[in-house]
Design an enzyme around this catalytic site. Structure first.
Site, PDB file in Angstrom:
ATOM      1  N   GLU A 131      -0.715  12.294  -8.029  1.00  0.00           N
ATOM      2  CA  GLU A 131      -0.207  12.167  -9.411  1.00  0.00           C
ATOM      3  C   GLU A 131      -0.858  10.993 -10.133  1.00  0.00           C
ATOM      4  O   GLU A 131      -0.996  10.995 -11.345  1.00  0.00           O
ATOM      5  CB  GLU A 131       1.307  11.895  -9.392  1.00  0.00           C
ATOM      6  CG  GLU A 131       2.170  13.083  -9.110  1.00  0.00           C
ATOM      7  CD  GLU A 131       3.638  12.635  -9.020  1.00  0.00           C
ATOM      8  OE1 GLU A 131       4.073  11.789  -9.833  1.00  0.00           O
ATOM      9  OE2 GLU A 131       4.327  13.131  -8.102  1.00  0.00           O
TER      10      GLU A 131
ATOM     11  N   ASP B 189      -0.015   0.412   7.023  1.00  0.00           N
ATOM     12  CA  ASP B 189       0.010  -0.351   8.269  1.00  0.00           C
ATOM     13  C   ASP B 189       0.558   0.493   9.416  1.00  0.00           C
ATOM     14  O   ASP B 189       1.514   1.255   9.241  1.00  0.00           O
ATOM     15  CB  ASP B 189       0.909  -1.582   8.058  1.00  0.00           C
ATOM     16  CG  ASP B 189       0.929  -2.499   9.260  1.00  0.00           C
ATOM     17  OD1 ASP B 189      -0.097  -3.147   9.504  1.00  0.00           O
ATOM     18  OD2 ASP B 189       1.964  -2.559   9.945  1.00  0.00           O
TER      19      ASP B 189
HETATM   20  C1  GLC Z   1      -0.914  -4.199  11.877  1.00  0.00           C
HETATM   21  C2  GLC Z   1      -1.376  -5.429  11.125  1.00  0.00           C
HETATM   22  C3  GLC Z   1      -1.023  -6.650  11.942  1.00  0.00           C
HETATM   23  C4  GLC Z   1       0.477  -6.687  12.099  1.00  0.00           C
HETATM   24  C5  GLC Z   1       1.004  -5.385  12.699  1.00  0.00           C
HETATM   25  C6  GLC Z   1       2.485  -5.287  12.555  1.00  0.00           C
HETATM   26  O1  GLC Z   1      -1.580  -4.017  13.071  1.00  0.00           O
HETATM   27  O2  GLC Z   1      -2.736  -5.336  10.842  1.00  0.00           O
HETATM   28  O3  GLC Z   1      -1.486  -7.831  11.352  1.00  0.00           O
HETATM   29  O4  GLC Z   1       0.833  -7.758  12.935  1.00  0.00           O
HETATM   30  O5  GLC Z   1       0.475  -4.263  12.056  1.00  0.00           O
HETATM   31  O6  GLC Z   1       2.860  -5.020  11.248  1.00  0.00           O
END
Ligand code: GLC
Length: 538
Positions: free
Chosen positions: A251, A209
């Site tokens: 790994e 993310d």
């Molecule tokens: C990314 C995710 C989103 C979230 C953001 C903060 O963009 O896809 O849904 O709100 O990160 O973690």
């Protein structure tokens, strides 16, 4: 615990079709109104039959769910609303038995304010070692009453929050998502352990993310428009972090997909060097309007930027953050609106749906891997959520002007005639389903050869059966104005008509699949796509 899988060294990810599950809205197994792992486990055969290769789960860890689980309190437990770790292990094993790989989502930029680290930092006070894992600073102004810098937020609203002892902490998203300090060795160590924890449990990959946001300018200097480098986007240190992650993934034979939003193609490609991430989402394609010239350029640019690093492209039309495809393509402004969704935009759903069908064939014919967001295969439109039911913090942080992202997160319709369209038998779903949701239900679409679901099932079956699809070269073919036509190895051709007039088809010996009916004279109507088998020798 499920038996760990043998390392996978094959390159399945280069042309996989990966289905994104938003667990809260997929299927509710225990009838409490929230989707859960029991619901997913019961529906795994649906995903196997659909014909996808892997399933990416948005965060399922313990979380106060302030940002739909992207506020993680503990990576080593599953949120009780979704189930238990033992169930996740069973799910991974059951998926493997159906040839479905599992991808989990790691959110390294921030944690929940309920995470033990943040709670310890609050308790320990200014100057403590506990605060060093985050970005705590005194404020500016005479009494420290102003935030330490002017950084813009990823959501609207401020990026700093003051705590009672007077210090401020940084959060690029909501105040409940404090940013971690990636210059701290414990932060790095912890994430490496978390990666191992999930790879040990047999997951095949990890989605990262906000992958380009982790590292911050150590001086936390003010942001100045147009001045490079940006103080928190795409800092060079990130590459070192991802190199050490890659060594861990190797790994286990695991793979990464990074959420990397960067307009600069060369900077983007750096994340995909052979010792860094395997793939990254292609948001340029998602944000491209339904326009032949721009789509063709986006496809060419994407392939050109991936080629030097040898990484496969990914193709994405939708996810849990953006307006659903059918709705987007049914609007005049078909572009991307992550940060600027609007209430009440006029939408032609019939048009949007025709285009989304054509876009499905286009996307699945391109070289590389494809992401499919739950409900996309049902042609779900963006739902209007009544104001008093909206949950997304993005809505509240915009002062109520932005409807937020709930409209693409509505619980799925499975059975037209069951309560809540079969999402779950018990309580009212956490987000309301629109009244006309039953028409999109899986059982209804399964019985209709012309449905969006039927189209996806056929397209995915053909994509697997035809060796020319997936990874590999593509070649543009001459085509009429407003028509995109390209050939894949083995003589498979994709033609998409984005013009306003019917178009002729190139010579072919077989029509493999069409996104909608052809004209009586065999022409391709506007907003329609076909897969053809080229005439011999073509
Ligand atoms: C990314 C995710 C989103 C979230 C953001 C903060 O963009 O896809 O849904 O709100 O990160 O973690």
């Amino acid at each position: 615990m499920a038996a760990p899988h043998a390392p996978r060294t094959d390159d399945w990810w280069r042309d996989a079709v990966i289905y994104q599950v938003y667990p809260r809205s997929f299927a509710d197994g225990d009838g409490d109104g929230t989707g859960d792992l029991a619901g997913v486990r019961a529906r795994l055969p649906y995903l196997a039959e659909l014909g996808v290769d892997a399933v990416w789960f948005t965060p399922w860890y313990a979380s106060p769910l302030v940002d739909g689980g992207y506020d993680v309190a503990d990576y080593r437990t599953i949120d009780p609303a979704f189930g238990t770790l033992a169930e996740a292990e069973k799910l991974i094993a059951e998926a493997a038995a159906l040839d479905l790989r599992v991808i989990v989502d790691i959110v390294p930029n921030h944690v929940s304010d309920q995470h033990t680290w943040f709670q310890a930092a609050l308790a320990a006070g200014p100057g403590s070692a506990e605060r060093e894992r985050f970005h705590f600073r005194p404020g500016r102004g005479e009494n420290g009453e102003l935030p330490p810098n002017n950084w813009p937020s990823q959501f609207s609203g401020p990026t700093w929050t003051r705590v009672p002892d007077g210090e401020w902490y940084l959060h690029l998203f909501t105040p409940e998502q404090p940013d971690l300090n990636w210059a701290h060795p414990e932060v790095r160590q912890e994430h490496e352990d978390v990666l191992r924890f999930w790879f040990e449990r047999g997951v095949a990959g990890v989605r990262i993310d906000s992958a380009a946001l982790l590292a911050k300018d150590p001086a936390l200097a003010d942001f100045e428009e147009g001045v490079d480098p940006h103080p928190y986007i795409d800092q060079d240190e990130l590459h070192d972090i991802y190199r050490s992650w890659r060594a861990i993934a190797d790994e286990y034979g695991g793979v990464f997909v990074g959420e990397v939003w960067l307009p600069d193609a060369e900077r983007f490609a750096r994340y995909l060097r052979p010792d860094e991430l395997h793939t990254a989402f292609n948001f340029t394609f998602l944000s491209c309007p339904w326009e032949p010239g721009r789509l063709r350029r986006t496809i060419d640019d994407t392939l050109a930027e991936h080629a030097p690093v040898g990484a496969p492209a990914t193709w994405v039309l939708c996810n849990h953050d953006v307006t659903r495809t059918v709705t987007r393509y049914g609007r005049d402004d078909t572009g991307f609106d992550f940060a600027a969704k609007r209430f009440g935009t006029p939408t032609d759903l019939a048009l949007g749906s025709r285009r989304a069908r054509a876009a499905a064939l286009l996307t699945l014919a391109l070289p590389g891997s494809v992401y499919l967001y739950q409900g996309e295969e049902l042609g779900l439109p963006e739902a209007e959520i009544p104001l008093d039911r909206i949950q997304d913090p993005m809505h509240f942080r915009s002062g109520g002007t932005d409807p937020g992202r709930d409209g693409c997160r509505v619980p799925l319709p499975w059975e037209a005639d069951a309560p809540y369209c079969g999402f779950g038998a018990g309580a009212v779903p956490w987000l309301p389903q629109p009244e006309d949701w039953a028409q999109y239900a899986v059982d209804r679409q399964s019985a209709d050869a012309a449905s969006m679901l039927a189209l996806y099932r056929q397209a995915l079956r053909l994509r697997r059966a035809e060796p020319g699809f997936g990874d590999g070269p593509m070649r543009w073919l001459p085509a009429e104005e407003g028509v995109l036509a390209f050939a894949r190895p083995g003589g498979v051709i994709c033609v998409v008509n984005l013009s306003a007039a019917p178009a002729g088809l190139p010579p072919h010996r077989e029509l493999l699949l069409a996104s909608g009916p052809l004209g009586a004279d065999g022409t391709l109507p506007p907003d329609t796509a076909v897969w053809l088998r080229a005439a011999d020798g073509a």
